[in-house]
Design a protein around this motif. Structure first.
Motif, PDB file in Angstrom:
ATOM      1  N   SER A 212       0.825  -1.213   0.000  1.00  0.00           N
ATOM      2  CA  SER A 212       0.000   0.000   0.000  1.00  0.00           C
ATOM      3  C   SER A 212       0.854   1.255   0.000  1.00  0.00           C
ATOM      4  O   SER A 212       0.577   2.210  -0.745  1.00  0.00           O
ATOM      5  N   ALA A 213       1.927   1.246   0.832  1.00  0.00           N
ATOM      6  CA  ALA A 213       2.826   2.401   0.880  1.00  0.00           C
ATOM      7  C   ALA A 213       3.561   2.582  -0.442  1.00  0.00           C
ATOM      8  O   ALA A 213       3.791   3.716  -0.888  1.00  0.00           O
ATOM      9  N   PHE A 214       3.914   1.464  -1.067  1.00  0.00           N
ATOM     10  CA  PHE A 214       4.608   1.539  -2.356  1.00  0.00           C
ATOM     11  C   PHE A 214       3.688   2.123  -3.437  1.00  0.00           C
ATOM     12  O   PHE A 214       4.121   2.949  -4.249  1.00  0.00           O
ATOM     13  N   ILE A 215       2.429   1.715  -3.436  1.00  0.00           N
ATOM     14  CA  ILE A 215       1.480   2.233  -4.429  1.00  0.00           C
ATOM     15  C   ILE A 215       1.308   3.738  -4.250  1.00  0.00           C
ATOM     16  O   ILE A 215       1.247   4.499  -5.231  1.00  0.00           O
ATOM     17  N   GLU A 216       1.255   4.201  -2.989  1.00  0.00           N
ATOM     18  CA  GLU A 216       1.109   5.632  -2.728  1.00  0.00           C
ATOM     19  C   GLU A 216       2.329   6.411  -3.205  1.00  0.00           C
ATOM     20  O   GLU A 216       2.207   7.529  -3.722  1.00  0.00           O
ATOM     21  N   ALA A 217       3.523   5.834  -3.009  1.00  0.00           N
ATOM     22  CA  ALA A 217       4.760   6.544  -3.357  1.00  0.00           C
ATOM     23  C   ALA A 217       5.180   6.333  -4.797  1.00  0.00           C
ATOM     24  O   ALA A 217       6.038   7.068  -5.296  1.00  0.00           O
ATOM     25  N   PHE A 218       4.587   5.354  -5.464  1.00  0.00           N
ATOM     26  CA  PHE A 218       5.036   4.979  -6.810  1.00  0.00           C
ATOM     27  C   PHE A 218       5.032   6.145  -7.803  1.00  0.00           C
ATOM     28  O   PHE A 218       6.000   6.323  -8.543  1.00  0.00           O
ATOM     29  N   PRO A 219       3.965   6.963  -7.866  1.00  0.00           N
ATOM     30  CA  PRO A 219       4.011   8.085  -8.811  1.00  0.00           C
ATOM     31  C   PRO A 219       5.182   9.026  -8.558  1.00  0.00           C
ATOM     32  O   PRO A 219       5.791   9.535  -9.507  1.00  0.00           O
ATOM     33  N   SER A 220       5.534   9.244  -7.290  1.00  0.00           N
ATOM     34  CA  SER A 220       6.683  10.097  -6.970  1.00  0.00           C
ATOM     35  C   SER A 220       7.992   9.434  -7.375  1.00  0.00           C
ATOM     36  O   SER A 220       8.919  10.101  -7.846  1.00  0.00           O
ATOM     37  N   LEU A 221       8.055   8.108  -7.201  1.00  0.00           N
ATOM     38  CA  LEU A 221       9.271   7.383  -7.545  1.00  0.00           C
ATOM     39  C   LEU A 221       9.520   7.341  -9.048  1.00  0.00           C
ATOM     40  O   LEU A 221      10.632   7.047  -9.489  1.00  0.00           O
ATOM     41  N   LEU A 222       8.500   7.635  -9.831  1.00  0.00           N
ATOM     42  CA  LEU A 222       8.667   7.669 -11.285  1.00  0.00           C
ATOM     43  C   LEU A 222       9.432   8.907 -11.756  1.00  0.00           C
ATOM     44  O   LEU A 222       9.963   8.910 -12.868  1.00  0.00           O
ATOM     45  N   LEU A 223       9.486   9.945 -10.919  1.00  0.00           N
ATOM     46  CA  LEU A 223      10.123  11.189 -11.351  1.00  0.00           C
ATOM     47  C   LEU A 223      11.585  11.006 -11.745  1.00  0.00           C
ATOM     48  O   LEU A 223      11.990  11.454 -12.829  1.00  0.00           O
ATOM     49  N   PRO A 224      12.427  10.348 -10.913  1.00  0.00           N
ATOM     50  CA  PRO A 224      13.815  10.147 -11.364  1.00  0.00           C
ATOM     51  C   PRO A 224      13.918   9.290 -12.608  1.00  0.00           C
ATOM     52  O   PRO A 224      14.844   9.465 -13.405  1.00  0.00           O
ATOM     53  N   VAL A 225      12.965   8.367 -12.801  1.00  0.00           N
ATOM     54  CA  VAL A 225      12.972   7.542 -14.016  1.00  0.00           C
ATOM     55  C   VAL A 225      12.742   8.425 -15.237  1.00  0.00           C
ATOM     56  O   VAL A 225      13.408   8.287 -16.273  1.00  0.00           O
ATOM     57  N   ILE A 226      11.809   9.360 -15.110  1.00  0.00           N
ATOM     58  CA  ILE A 226      11.519  10.282 -16.215  1.00  0.00           C
ATOM     59  C   ILE A 226      12.730  11.168 -16.501  1.00  0.00           C
ATOM     60  O   ILE A 226      13.138  11.349 -17.656  1.00  0.00           O
ATOM     61  N   ILE A 227      13.317  11.729 -15.439  1.00  0.00           N
ATOM     62  CA  ILE A 227      14.453  12.646 -15.611  1.00  0.00           C
ATOM     63  C   ILE A 227      15.646  11.930 -16.235  1.00  0.00           C
ATOM     64  O   ILE A 227      16.161  12.335 -17.282  1.00  0.00           O
ATOM     65  N   LEU A 228      16.071  10.857 -15.570  1.00  0.00           N
ATOM     66  CA  LEU A 228      17.308  10.193 -16.004  1.00  0.00           C
ATOM     67  C   LEU A 228      17.093   9.371 -17.270  1.00  0.00           C
ATOM     68  O   LEU A 228      17.974   9.312 -18.134  1.00  0.00           O
ATOM     69  N   GLY A 229      15.927   8.751 -17.386  1.00  0.00           N
ATOM     70  CA  GLY A 229      15.648   8.005 -18.608  1.00  0.00           C
ATOM     71  C   GLY A 229      15.599   8.923 -19.816  1.00  0.00           C
ATOM     72  O   GLY A 229      16.087   8.569 -20.901  1.00  0.00           O
ATOM     73  N   GLY A 230      15.030  10.108 -19.639  1.00  0.00           N
ATOM     74  CA  GLY A 230      14.980  11.068 -20.733  1.00  0.00           C
ATOM     75  C   GLY A 230      16.349  11.548 -21.159  1.00  0.00           C
ATOM     76  O   GLY A 230      16.638  11.707 -22.352  1.00  0.00           O
ATOM     77  N   ILE A 231      17.230  11.774 -20.167  1.00  0.00           N
ATOM     78  CA  ILE A 231      18.585  12.244 -20.478  1.00  0.00           C
ATOM     79  C   ILE A 231      19.393  11.147 -21.157  1.00  0.00           C
ATOM     80  O   ILE A 231      19.983  11.351 -22.224  1.00  0.00           O
ATOM     81  N   TRP A 232      19.444   9.971 -20.522  1.00  0.00           N
ATOM     82  CA  TRP A 232      20.302   8.903 -21.049  1.00  0.00           C
ATOM     83  C   TRP A 232      19.719   8.241 -22.283  1.00  0.00           C
ATOM     84  O   TRP A 232      20.438   7.601 -23.050  1.00  0.00           O
TER      85      TRP A 232
END
Length: 427
Positions: A212-232
């Motif tokens: 449950s805690a992971f589902i709540e935090a998951f959208p926030s945890l996607l932010l570094p994926v977007i940033i770094l995935g976009g760059i690399w």
């Protein structure tokens, strides 16, 4: 005499309590007036040209994204996830403090944003659980230094702008040292947890609670994926990724979490603008100061002096790190980057040091400076947040300073620690 006016004037003004940006600017003006060869108009031109940089736009955007995350409730969700997983361990909230900072570092890139935003949540939770106030503040101050090492990172962006190095490669190079910083701090807490009988949660939260805690935090945890995935992935430049981070953090606050109000957004802009103004004023003033330093051939003089001591790249980096540690005790991180990089980078490169490796060593060294008295900015921030006496915080911070210095040594001696991922992604 010209060098004395430039260098002596800077440190003289700093000792008198003059803000760093104005110290840089006034000492530069003093040299120009003393020599009388250059029109004063060049000062205005160089101040403006210093900020006319597309990569520099990433700095205010990353800062704004971090402030939005702090004001939208995303940081609480990250903390809750880390606490659900690690709270059962003896001294669990100490581990949670560090783990949450490691997760938040992928979003903020700012030690100050971490200490002031997520740090307030961490300190409040630790005090409520019965941890000593000074220890809670010290752990928070130390864990927030991870932010500018694990990408994205405001200091790394600035180093890339000053040095001309690839910001994407610098981001890659920070991953392993940043993770090692977190693991080393958690190892220290694990050692002293039993000795001090640190509290822990009575029962394991259970897999449903973790999920449950992971589902709540998951959208926030996607932010570094977007940033770094976009760059690399070659989709976005670091500046464009920073803009995407702002838009996504707004999306989280307004649409996903529905906690971002207009006044919260205005407060995020206000805090972001204040931090940006401070940084950019230093950057602009340091530009003209660095230009005058080069005209006086100070880097060549420093290179000649250091080369008489040693030409070994490892020992040279150790000497430079010691100088940066001393500077970090008295000056602000951004100012040191702007002043020291143009002086020491040519020396290091001439000795065969990789510019990416030099960048990570420099930023990691300056992170330690955020914890060292008398200036230690993070110490003052957590003191304000926690209300703990400065002496009590400092006493608990020394072990973390020692840990980071001991970690800095292998990062200097073994460049592969920093360059491993760079080599993997470039091959």
């Amino acid at each position: 005499m010209a060098t004395f006016i430039l260098v002596g004037g800077l440190f003289g003004l700093l000792l008198l309590g003059m803000p760093v940006a104005f110290s840089l600017l006034l000492s530069s003006l003093a040299l120009i007036l003393y020599e009388g060869k250059l029109p004063l108009l060049i000062v205005a031109q160089r101040l403006a040209n210093a900020l006319d940089s597309f990569p520099l736009l990433a700095i205010p955007l990353f800062i704004l994204a971090a402030e939005i995350m702090n004001n939208s409730g995303a940081t609480e969700r990250i903390f809750r996830l880390a606490n659900t997983i690690l709270g059962r361990i003896r001294g669990g909230l100490g581990h949670v403090n560090i783990a949450a900072s490691m997760l938040f570092s992928g979003m903020s890139g700012s030690a100050v944003a971490d200490a002031a935003g997520l740090g307030a949540i961490e300190i409040r939770a630790m005090k409520k659980a019965g941890y000593d106030n000074g220890f809670a503040a010290a752990v928070t101050a130390a864990s927030s230094t991870i932010g500018p090492i694990i990408p994205p990172s405001v200091p790394i962006v600035l180093f890339g702008v000053i040095s001309g190095a690839s910001i994407g490669d610098l981001f890659l190079a920070g991953f392993v040292p940043g993770i090692l910083m977190g693991l080393a701090m958690m190892a220290y807490i694990a050692v002293i947890a039993k000795r001090r009988n640190f509290p822990r949660d009575e029962a394991f939260a259970g897999l449903p609670a973790i999920f449950s805690a992971f589902i709540e935090a998951f959208p926030s945890l996607l932010l570094p994926v977007i940033i770094l995935g976009g760059i690399w992935g070659g989709i976005m430049s670091p500046t464009e990724a920073a803009a995407a981070a702002v838009l996504y953090s707004l999306f989280l606050g307004i649409v996903v979490h529905r906690t971002m109000r207009i006044r919260d957004f205005i407060e995020s802009i206000r805090l972001g603008a204040r931090s940006t103004a401070t940084i950019m004023l230093i950057v602009a003033s340091a530009n003209i100061y660095g230009w005058l330093v080069s005209t006086q051939q100070i880097p060549q003089a420093v290179q000649g002096m250091l080369m008489t001591v040693t030409s070994d790249p490892t020992w040279l980096l150790i000497i430079i790190a010691i100088v940066l540690l001393i500077m970090g005790m008295f000056m602000e991180l951004i100012a040191i980057l702007a002043i020291a990089v143009p002086v020491f980078l040519p020396v290091a490169v001439a000795a065969g040091v990789d510019v990416i490796h030099f960048g990570i060593v420099t930023v990691l060294t300056l992170m330690i400076g955020l914890l060292t008295p008398p200036f230690g900015l993070n110490l003052f921030i957590v003191q304000q947040v926690s209300g703990a006496p400065y002496g009590a915080i400092l006493k608990e911070t020394w072990p973390f300073i020692t840990i980071l210095i001991l970690l800095l040594i292998p990062v200097i001696v073994f460049p592969s620690i920093s360059l491993f991922l760079v080599d993997v992604f470039s091959s």
